[in-house]
Write a protein that holds these residues in place. Sequence first.
Motif, short mmCIF file in Angstrom:
data_model
loop_
_atom_site.label_atom_id
_atom_site.label_comp_id
_atom_site.label_asym_id
_atom_site.label_seq_id
_atom_site.Cartn_x
_atom_site.Cartn_y
_atom_site.Cartn_z
N MET A 39 0.84 -1.17 0.00
CA MET A 39 0.00 0.00 0.00
C MET A 39 0.89 1.24 0.00
SD MET A 39 -3.05 1.18 2.63
CE MET A 39 -3.17 -0.46 3.22
N THR A 40 0.52 2.20 -0.77
CA THR A 40 1.29 3.43 -0.91
C THR A 40 0.75 4.51 0.01
OG1 THR A 40 1.72 2.94 -3.23
CG2 THR A 40 1.96 5.22 -2.56
N SER A 41 1.64 5.18 0.70
CA SER A 41 1.28 6.36 1.49
C SER A 41 1.87 7.57 0.81
CB SER A 41 1.83 6.26 2.91
OG SER A 41 1.16 5.28 3.64
N LEU A 42 1.10 8.64 0.74
CA LEU A 42 1.56 9.89 0.16
C LEU A 42 1.77 10.92 1.26
CD1 LEU A 42 -0.84 10.16 -2.92
CD2 LEU A 42 1.48 9.23 -2.83
N LEU A 43 2.76 11.77 1.06
CA LEU A 43 3.05 12.83 2.02
C LEU A 43 2.27 14.08 1.63
CD1 LEU A 43 4.67 13.86 4.46
CD2 LEU A 43 6.52 14.42 2.85
N TYR A 44 1.55 14.63 2.60
CA TYR A 44 0.75 15.84 2.42
C TYR A 44 1.28 16.95 3.31
CZ TYR A 44 -2.92 13.23 0.00
OH TYR A 44 -3.64 12.49 -0.90
N GLU A 45 0.93 18.17 2.95
CA GLU A 45 1.25 19.34 3.76
C GLU A 45 -0.06 20.04 4.15
OE1 GLU A 45 5.45 20.52 1.57
OE2 GLU A 45 3.64 21.70 1.12
N VAL A 46 -0.14 20.46 5.40
CA VAL A 46 -1.26 21.26 5.88
C VAL A 46 -0.77 22.70 6.00
CG1 VAL A 46 -2.93 21.65 7.73
CG2 VAL A 46 -2.23 19.31 7.15
N TRP A 47 -1.42 23.60 5.29
CA TRP A 47 -1.04 25.01 5.27
C TRP A 47 -2.12 25.86 5.91
CZ3 TRP A 47 3.44 27.27 3.56
CH2 TRP A 47 4.34 26.42 2.91
N GLU A 48 -1.71 27.03 6.41
CA GLU A 48 -2.65 28.01 6.93
C GLU A 48 -2.32 29.37 6.34
OE1 GLU A 48 -4.42 29.26 11.20
OE2 GLU A 48 -2.24 29.40 11.01
N GLU A 49 -3.36 30.00 5.83
CA GLU A 49 -3.24 31.37 5.34
C GLU A 49 -4.25 32.21 6.13
OE1 GLU A 49 -2.98 33.72 1.10
OE2 GLU A 49 -4.05 31.83 1.16
N ILE A 50 -3.88 33.39 6.54
CA ILE A 50 -4.78 34.29 7.25
C ILE A 50 -5.25 35.35 6.26
CG2 ILE A 50 -5.05 35.87 9.20
CD1 ILE A 50 -4.44 32.94 10.00
N ASP A 51 -6.59 35.46 6.12
CA ASP A 51 -7.11 36.44 5.16
C ASP A 51 -7.13 37.84 5.77
OD1 ASP A 51 -9.40 36.66 6.75
OD2 ASP A 51 -10.73 35.67 5.32
N GLU A 52 -7.59 38.81 4.98
CA GLU A 52 -7.57 40.21 5.40
C GLU A 52 -8.47 40.49 6.62
OE1 GLU A 52 -10.50 39.49 2.18
OE2 GLU A 52 -8.34 39.27 2.24
N ASP A 53 -9.41 39.58 6.91
CA ASP A 53 -10.28 39.72 8.08
C ASP A 53 -9.74 38.96 9.29
OD1 ASP A 53 -12.15 41.27 6.63
OD2 ASP A 53 -13.07 39.44 5.83
N GLY A 54 -8.56 38.36 9.16
CA GLY A 54 -7.96 37.62 10.25
C GLY A 54 -8.45 36.20 10.39
N GLN A 55 -9.23 35.75 9.40
CA GLN A 55 -9.77 34.39 9.42
C GLN A 55 -8.74 33.39 8.90
OE1 GLN A 55 -13.40 33.97 7.23
NE2 GLN A 55 -13.63 31.81 7.71
N SER A 56 -8.62 32.26 9.59
CA SER A 56 -7.70 31.21 9.18
C SER A 56 -8.28 30.43 8.01
CB SER A 56 -7.46 30.25 10.35
OG SER A 56 -6.73 29.12 9.93
N LEU A 57 -7.48 30.28 6.97
CA LEU A 57 -7.88 29.53 5.78
C LEU A 57 -6.94 28.34 5.63
CD1 LEU A 57 -8.34 32.57 3.38
CD2 LEU A 57 -10.12 31.39 4.69
N PRO A 58 -7.30 27.18 6.19
CA PRO A 58 -6.43 26.02 6.09
C PRO A 58 -6.54 25.36 4.73
CG PRO A 58 -8.36 25.45 7.38
CD PRO A 58 -8.47 26.91 7.03
N GLY A 59 -5.49 24.68 4.33
CA GLY A 59 -5.49 23.96 3.08
C GLY A 59 -4.60 22.73 3.16
N LEU A 60 -4.87 21.79 2.28
CA LEU A 60 -4.14 20.53 2.23
C LEU A 60 -3.66 20.31 0.81
CD1 LEU A 60 -3.45 17.82 3.77
CD2 LEU A 60 -5.58 16.94 2.82
N CYS A 61 -2.39 19.96 0.66
CA CYS A 61 -1.86 19.67 -0.66
C CYS A 61 -0.81 18.58 -0.56
CB CYS A 61 -1.27 20.91 -1.32
SG CYS A 61 0.27 21.51 -0.60
N LEU A 62 -0.49 18.00 -1.68
CA LEU A 62 0.59 17.03 -1.72
C LEU A 62 1.93 17.73 -1.52
CD1 LEU A 62 -0.62 14.87 -4.72
CD2 LEU A 62 -0.29 14.07 -2.36
N ALA A 63 2.83 17.07 -0.83
CA ALA A 63 4.17 17.60 -0.66
C ALA A 63 4.94 17.44 -1.97
CB ALA A 63 4.89 16.85 0.47
N GLY A 64 5.99 18.21 -2.12
CA GLY A 64 6.82 18.08 -3.32
C GLY A 64 6.23 18.77 -4.52
N PRO A 65 6.72 18.43 -5.70
CA PRO A 65 6.31 19.10 -6.93
C PRO A 65 4.81 19.01 -7.23
CG PRO A 65 8.25 17.76 -7.32
CD PRO A 65 7.79 17.46 -5.93
#
Length: 82
Positions: free
Chosen positions: A1-27
């Motif tokens: 079984m294959t496991s993939l590495l992901y990254e959890v990111w957080e961006e704060i918008d102009e209202d101070g709200q946290s905008l989390p996101g998930l993406c694959l690591a690497g290219p």
Amino acid sequence: MTSLLYEVWEEIDEDGQSLPGLCLAGPDGDGFRALLGPDSRLVTTLYASSHFEAMTKHYEIVGYGEYFNNESWSHEPFNMQR
């Protein structure tokens, strides 16, 4: 079984709200990361063997509660051959 590495990111918008996101690591996540603002931060990384597992872990990390998805494909393990 294959496991993939992901990254959890957080961006704060102009209202101070946290905008989390998930993406694959690497290219494979370069397109997502290119959309993030300069003050975004990498929260953590995680390994997952299916879409459902990745989203479940992401929801736990960002505090969204329990992840639900009844789509059968999301529970299928990744089977990557390179």
